[in-house]
Design a protein around this motif. Structure first.
Motif, PDB file in Angstrom:
ATOM      1  N   ARG A   1      37.177  37.951  41.997  1.00  0.00           N
ATOM      2  CA  ARG A   1      36.150  37.233  41.229  1.00  0.00           C
ATOM      3  C   ARG A   1      36.784  36.178  40.321  1.00  0.00           C
ATOM      4  O   ARG A   1      36.282  35.063  40.207  1.00  0.00           O
ATOM      5  CB  ARG A   1      35.328  38.210  40.394  1.00  0.00           C
ATOM      6  N   PHE A   2      37.896  36.540  39.689  1.00  0.00           N
ATOM      7  CA  PHE A   2      38.577  35.579  38.816  1.00  0.00           C
ATOM      8  C   PHE A   2      39.089  34.386  39.618  1.00  0.00           C
ATOM      9  O   PHE A   2      38.951  33.243  39.212  1.00  0.00           O
ATOM     10  CB  PHE A   2      39.740  36.263  38.088  1.00  0.00           C
ATOM     11  N   GLY A   3      39.675  34.644  40.784  1.00  0.00           N
ATOM     12  CA  GLY A   3      40.178  33.563  41.634  1.00  0.00           C
ATOM     13  C   GLY A   3      39.063  32.660  42.131  1.00  0.00           C
ATOM     14  O   GLY A   3      39.201  31.440  42.162  1.00  0.00           O
TER      15      GLY A   3
ATOM     16  N   ALA B   1      35.272  17.095  41.054  1.00  0.00           N
ATOM     17  CA  ALA B   1      34.100  16.395  41.587  1.00  0.00           C
ATOM     18  C   ALA B   1      33.353  15.615  40.514  1.00  0.00           C
ATOM     19  O   ALA B   1      32.780  14.555  40.786  1.00  0.00           O
ATOM     20  CB  ALA B   1      33.155  17.396  42.234  1.00  0.00           C
ATOM     21  N   LEU B   2      33.369  16.101  39.300  1.00  0.00           N
ATOM     22  CA  LEU B   2      32.592  15.471  38.234  1.00  0.00           C
ATOM     23  C   LEU B   2      33.489  14.767  37.224  1.00  0.00           C
ATOM     24  O   LEU B   2      33.151  14.666  36.056  1.00  0.00           O
ATOM     25  CB  LEU B   2      31.742  16.534  37.521  1.00  0.00           C
TER      26      LEU B   2
ATOM     27  N   LEU C   1      36.208  27.486  41.781  1.00  0.00           N
ATOM     28  CA  LEU C   1      34.953  26.754  41.591  1.00  0.00           C
ATOM     29  C   LEU C   1      35.014  25.847  40.366  1.00  0.00           C
ATOM     30  O   LEU C   1      34.524  24.709  40.406  1.00  0.00           O
ATOM     31  CB  LEU C   1      33.786  27.726  41.468  1.00  0.00           C
ATOM     32  N   ALA C   2      35.624  26.321  39.300  1.00  0.00           N
ATOM     33  CA  ALA C   2      35.753  25.491  38.104  1.00  0.00           C
ATOM     34  C   ALA C   2      36.653  24.297  38.359  1.00  0.00           C
ATOM     35  O   ALA C   2      36.363  23.173  37.919  1.00  0.00           O
ATOM     36  CB  ALA C   2      36.293  26.330  36.947  1.00  0.00           C
TER      37      ALA C   2
END
Length: 71
Positions: A8-10, A22-23, A15-16
């Motif tokens: 989950r951490f990975g 991307a932004l 994603l972050a």
């Protein structure tokens, strides 16, 4: 249980990182005219903007000749 937490951490870290890339906002920098401040609050960027392309336009024929001479 530990493997699930690491997964989950990975996933959250990936994603972050993808969202940051991307932004990033770098693409917006090229769309705005250049800013040149004469005095605080007096932007002369729109006046200077046509002069920015002048050297490129003036040297275009020379570049064309050099490109035609290149092997």
């Amino acid at each position: 249980m530990m493997i699930r937490s690491l997964t989950r951490f990975g996933t959250a870290t990936c994603l972050a990182a993808a969202a940051c890339l991307a932004l990033g906002g770098v693409a917006h920098a090229a769309e705005e005219p250049p800013s040149a401040w004469l005095l605080p609050g007096v932007d002369i960027g729109p006046v200077v903007d046509p002069l920015v392309q002048l050297p490129t336009e003036a040297l275009a024929p020379v570049v064309g000749v050099l490109d035609s001479l290149a092997p």
